[in-house]
Write a protein that holds these residues in place. Structure first.
Motif, PDB file in Angstrom:
ATOM      1  N   PHE A 130       0.842  -1.197   0.000  1.00 32.39           N
ATOM      2  CA  PHE A 130       0.000   0.000   0.000  1.00 32.39           C
ATOM      3  C   PHE A 130       0.882   1.254   0.000  1.00 32.39           C
ATOM      4  CE2 PHE A 130      -2.146   3.369   2.416  1.00 32.39           C
ATOM      5  CZ  PHE A 130      -3.258   3.566   1.615  1.00 32.39           C
ATOM      6  N   GLN A 131       1.872   1.288   0.883  1.00 30.01           N
ATOM      7  CA  GLN A 131       2.767   2.453   0.962  1.00 30.01           C
ATOM      8  C   GLN A 131       3.644   2.556  -0.276  1.00 30.01           C
ATOM      9  OE1 GLN A 131       4.771   1.795   4.751  1.00 30.01           O
ATOM     10  NE2 GLN A 131       3.556   3.436   5.656  1.00 30.01           N
ATOM     11  N   PHE A 132       4.070   1.428  -0.810  1.00 26.29           N
ATOM     12  CA  PHE A 132       5.017   1.473  -1.911  1.00 26.29           C
ATOM     13  C   PHE A 132       4.378   1.933  -3.219  1.00 26.29           C
ATOM     14  CE2 PHE A 132       8.820   0.389  -4.226  1.00 26.29           C
ATOM     15  CZ  PHE A 132       9.777   0.756  -3.298  1.00 26.29           C
ATOM     16  N   GLN A 133       3.077   1.803  -3.350  1.00 22.85           N
ATOM     17  CA  GLN A 133       2.417   2.342  -4.544  1.00 22.85           C
ATOM     18  C   GLN A 133       2.655   3.846  -4.647  1.00 22.85           C
ATOM     19  OE1 GLN A 133       1.025   0.847  -7.213  1.00 22.85           O
ATOM     20  NE2 GLN A 133       1.771  -1.027  -6.237  1.00 22.85           N
ATOM     21  N   ARG A 134       2.708   4.509  -3.519  1.00 20.61           N
ATOM     22  CA  ARG A 134       3.001   5.956  -3.518  1.00 20.61           C
ATOM     23  C   ARG A 134       4.426   6.226  -3.966  1.00 20.61           C
ATOM     24  NH1 ARG A 134       2.689   7.636   1.461  1.00 20.61           N
ATOM     25  NH2 ARG A 134       2.725   9.809   0.911  1.00 20.61           N
ATOM     26  N   VAL A 135       5.356   5.373  -3.574  1.00 20.16           N
ATOM     27  CA  VAL A 135       6.749   5.520  -4.005  1.00 20.16           C
ATOM     28  C   VAL A 135       6.825   5.367  -5.520  1.00 20.16           C
ATOM     29  CG1 VAL A 135       9.065   4.498  -3.889  1.00 20.16           C
ATOM     30  CG2 VAL A 135       7.701   4.752  -1.792  1.00 20.16           C
ATOM     31  N   LEU A 136       6.149   4.365  -6.064  1.00 15.60           N
ATOM     32  CA  LEU A 136       6.170   4.132  -7.511  1.00 15.60           C
ATOM     33  C   LEU A 136       5.551   5.307  -8.278  1.00 15.60           C
ATOM     34  CD1 LEU A 136       5.232   0.345  -7.474  1.00 15.60           C
ATOM     35  CD2 LEU A 136       7.483   1.337  -7.989  1.00 15.60           C
ATOM     36  N   LYS A 137       4.508   5.879  -7.737  1.00 15.69           N
ATOM     37  CA  LYS A 137       3.894   7.055  -8.382  1.00 15.69           C
ATOM     38  C   LYS A 137       4.813   8.271  -8.294  1.00 15.69           C
ATOM     39  CE  LYS A 137      -0.768   5.399  -7.811  1.00 15.69           C
ATOM     40  NZ  LYS A 137      -1.958   5.378  -7.005  1.00 15.69           N
ATOM     41  N   ARG A 138       5.503   8.432  -7.186  1.00 17.49           N
ATOM     42  CA  ARG A 138       6.464   9.540  -7.060  1.00 17.49           C
ATOM     43  C   ARG A 138       7.610   9.381  -8.046  1.00 17.49           C
ATOM     44  NH1 ARG A 138       6.337  13.273  -2.597  1.00 17.49           N
ATOM     45  NH2 ARG A 138       8.261  13.993  -3.545  1.00 17.49           N
ATOM     46  N   LEU A 139       8.014   8.138  -8.291  1.00 18.75           N
ATOM     47  CA  LEU A 139       9.041   7.887  -9.297  1.00 18.75           C
ATOM     48  C   LEU A 139       8.549   8.358 -10.666  1.00 18.75           C
ATOM     49  CD1 LEU A 139      11.702   6.748 -10.365  1.00 18.75           C
ATOM     50  CD2 LEU A 139      10.625   4.475 -10.384  1.00 18.75           C
ATOM     51  N   HIS A 140       7.292   8.094 -10.969  1.00 15.41           N
ATOM     52  CA  HIS A 140       6.728   8.547 -12.251  1.00 15.41           C
ATOM     53  C   HIS A 140       6.795  10.069 -12.360  1.00 15.41           C
ATOM     54  CE1 HIS A 140       3.426   7.814 -15.479  1.00 15.41           C
ATOM     55  NE2 HIS A 140       4.375   8.609 -15.905  1.00 15.41           N
ATOM     56  N   ARG A 141       6.388  10.756 -11.312  1.00 15.87           N
ATOM     57  CA  ARG A 141       6.450  12.231 -11.325  1.00 15.87           C
ATOM     58  C   ARG A 141       7.886  12.731 -11.458  1.00 15.87           C
ATOM     59  NH1 ARG A 141       2.180  13.894  -6.715  1.00 15.87           N
ATOM     60  NH2 ARG A 141       3.551  12.527  -5.592  1.00 15.87           N
ATOM     61  N   HIS A 142       8.807  12.048 -10.788  1.00 15.38           N
ATOM     62  CA  HIS A 142      10.205  12.439 -10.868  1.00 15.38           C
ATOM     63  C   HIS A 142      10.737  12.269 -12.298  1.00 15.38           C
ATOM     64  CE1 HIS A 142      14.228  13.232  -9.408  1.00 15.38           C
ATOM     65  NE2 HIS A 142      14.662  12.109  -9.944  1.00 15.38           N
ATOM     66  N   LEU A 143      10.413  11.158 -12.925  1.00 14.81           N
ATOM     67  CA  LEU A 143      10.832  10.928 -14.314  1.00 14.81           C
ATOM     68  C   LEU A 143      10.219  11.955 -15.241  1.00 14.81           C
ATOM     69  CD1 LEU A 143      10.562   7.045 -14.225  1.00 14.81           C
ATOM     70  CD2 LEU A 143      12.650   8.314 -14.792  1.00 14.81           C
ATOM     71  N   ASP A 144       8.933  12.284 -15.036  1.00 15.24           N
ATOM     72  CA  ASP A 144       8.275  13.326 -15.839  1.00 15.24           C
ATOM     73  C   ASP A 144       8.995  14.667 -15.677  1.00 15.24           C
ATOM     74  OD1 ASP A 144       6.391  11.499 -16.746  1.00 15.24           O
ATOM     75  OD2 ASP A 144       4.779  12.249 -15.459  1.00 15.24           O
ATOM     76  N   SER A 145       9.383  14.976 -14.446  1.00 20.55           N
ATOM     77  CA  SER A 145      10.083  16.231 -14.155  1.00 20.55           C
ATOM     78  C   SER A 145      11.434  16.278 -14.865  1.00 20.55           C
ATOM     79  CB  SER A 145      10.252  16.387 -12.654  1.00 20.55           C
ATOM     80  OG  SER A 145      11.115  17.434 -12.343  1.00 20.55           O
ATOM     81  N   LEU A 146      12.162  15.182 -14.833  1.00 19.51           N
ATOM     82  CA  LEU A 146      13.454  15.131 -15.516  1.00 19.51           C
ATOM     83  C   LEU A 146      13.278  15.276 -17.018  1.00 19.51           C
ATOM     84  CD1 LEU A 146      15.198  12.215 -13.568  1.00 19.51           C
ATOM     85  CD2 LEU A 146      15.667  14.667 -13.392  1.00 19.51           C
ATOM     86  N   GLN A 147      12.230  14.657 -17.558  1.00 18.45           N
ATOM     87  CA  GLN A 147      11.951  14.742 -18.990  1.00 18.45           C
ATOM     88  C   GLN A 147      11.636  16.182 -19.366  1.00 18.45           C
ATOM     89  OE1 GLN A 147      12.304  12.284 -21.147  1.00 18.45           O
ATOM     90  NE2 GLN A 147      11.672  13.492 -22.904  1.00 18.45           N
ATOM     91  N   ALA A 148      10.855  16.869 -18.548  1.00 20.54           N
ATOM     92  CA  ALA A 148      10.491  18.260 -18.823  1.00 20.54           C
ATOM     93  C   ALA A 148      11.730  19.157 -18.794  1.00 20.54           C
ATOM     94  CB  ALA A 148       9.458  18.749 -17.807  1.00 20.54           C
ATOM     95  N   GLN A 149      12.662  18.891 -17.897  1.00 21.56           N
ATOM     96  CA  GLN A 149      13.896  19.679 -17.815  1.00 21.56           C
ATOM     97  C   GLN A 149      14.772  19.475 -19.043  1.00 21.56           C
ATOM     98  OE1 GLN A 149      15.913  18.694 -14.165  1.00 21.56           O
ATOM     99  NE2 GLN A 149      14.156  19.274 -12.907  1.00 21.56           N
ATOM    100  N   GLU A 150      14.725  18.269 -19.613  1.00 18.86           N
ATOM    101  CA  GLU A 150      15.525  17.969 -20.801  1.00 18.86           C
ATOM    102  C   GLU A 150      14.934  18.574 -22.073  1.00 18.86           C
ATOM    103  OE1 GLU A 150      15.939  13.738 -20.948  1.00 18.86           O
ATOM    104  OE2 GLU A 150      17.049  13.674 -19.053  1.00 18.86           O
ATOM    105  N   SER A 151      13.626  18.851 -22.038  1.00 21.10           N
ATOM    106  CA  SER A 151      12.946  19.371 -23.241  1.00 21.10           C
ATOM    107  C   SER A 151      13.171  20.851 -23.449  1.00 21.10           C
ATOM    108  CB  SER A 151      11.449  19.121 -23.153  1.00 21.10           C
ATOM    109  OG  SER A 151      11.215  17.744 -23.077  1.00 21.10           O
TER     110      SER A 151
END
Length: 151
Positions: A130-151
Motif C-alpha cells: 500500500f505504501q510502496f504504490q506511492r513511491v512508484l507514483k512519485r518515481l513517475h512524477r520524478h521521471l516526468d520532471s526530468l523529462q520536462a527539464q531535458e525538453s
C-alpha cells in the motif's frame, strides 16, 4: 516469525536505461521519495555499488545498501539493520511499446521484539505494498520532471 514478502509493479513511459539510472542511485531516493519517508545518506559511491541509506518510515527505521547492479535490468538491495532484515530488488522489463515495467520485490524478516510482535498481528506485506504504490507514483512524477527539464 512472519516473513514480509511483496512484489509491486508500475509501468513507466520511459526506456529501462532512464529508469535504471534513478533506481541504482539509492542516495538519490532522498530527492524523490515521499516526504514521510525520511532518507538519510550514509555512504555514496561513484558506481552506486554498496551505497547506503537509512530510511525512517511509519514502521520504524532501517538501513540498506546496493549489493548488485545489472544495467539496465536489476538493482539488488540488502536491508542490513533496523526493523527488517533481508533482500529486495528492482526488476526492469522493457515492453514492446518502449515503456518499462518496474517491479520492486521484498523478502524481509521482522527484526526485534516489537517488530516481531507487530508482524504477527498486522499484515506488513500488504501495508508495505500500500505504501510502496506511492513511491512508484512519485518515481513517475520524478521521471516526468526530468523529462520536462531535458525538453
Amino acid at each position: 516469525m512472519s516473513r514480509i514478502q511483496a512484489r509491486d509493479s508500475y509501468e513507466y513511459p520511459y526506456p529501462p536505461q532512464k529508469v535504471y539510472s534513478i533506481l541504482a542511485d539509492i542516495p538519490g531516493y532522498k530527492s524523490w521519495w515521499p516526504g514521510e519517508f525520511r532518507v538519510r545518506i550514509l555512504e555514496q559511491t561513484r558506481d552506486h555499488l554498496h551505497a547506503k541509506i537509512e530510511v525512517w518510515a511509519s514502521g520504524g527505521w532501517f538501513r540498506c545498501e546496493t549489493t548488485a547492479l545489472n544495467f539496465p535490468h536489476r538493482v539488488d538491495i540488502r536491508y542490513y539493520q533496523g526493523v527488517v532484515l533481508g533482500e529486495s530488488w528492482w526488476d526492469l522489463e522493457e515492453l514492446a511499446n518502449g515503456n518499462t515495467k518496474v517491479s520492486y520485490s521484498i523478502n524481509l524478516e521482522p527484526h526485534g521484539r516489537v517488530m516481531g510482535y507487530v508482524a504477527r498481528i498486522i499484515n506488513i506485506s500488504a501495508l508495505h505494498s500500500f505504501q510502496f504504490q506511492r513511491v512508484l507514483k512519485r518515481l513517475h512524477r520524478h521521471l516526468d520532471s526530468l523529462q520536462a527539464q531535458e525538453s
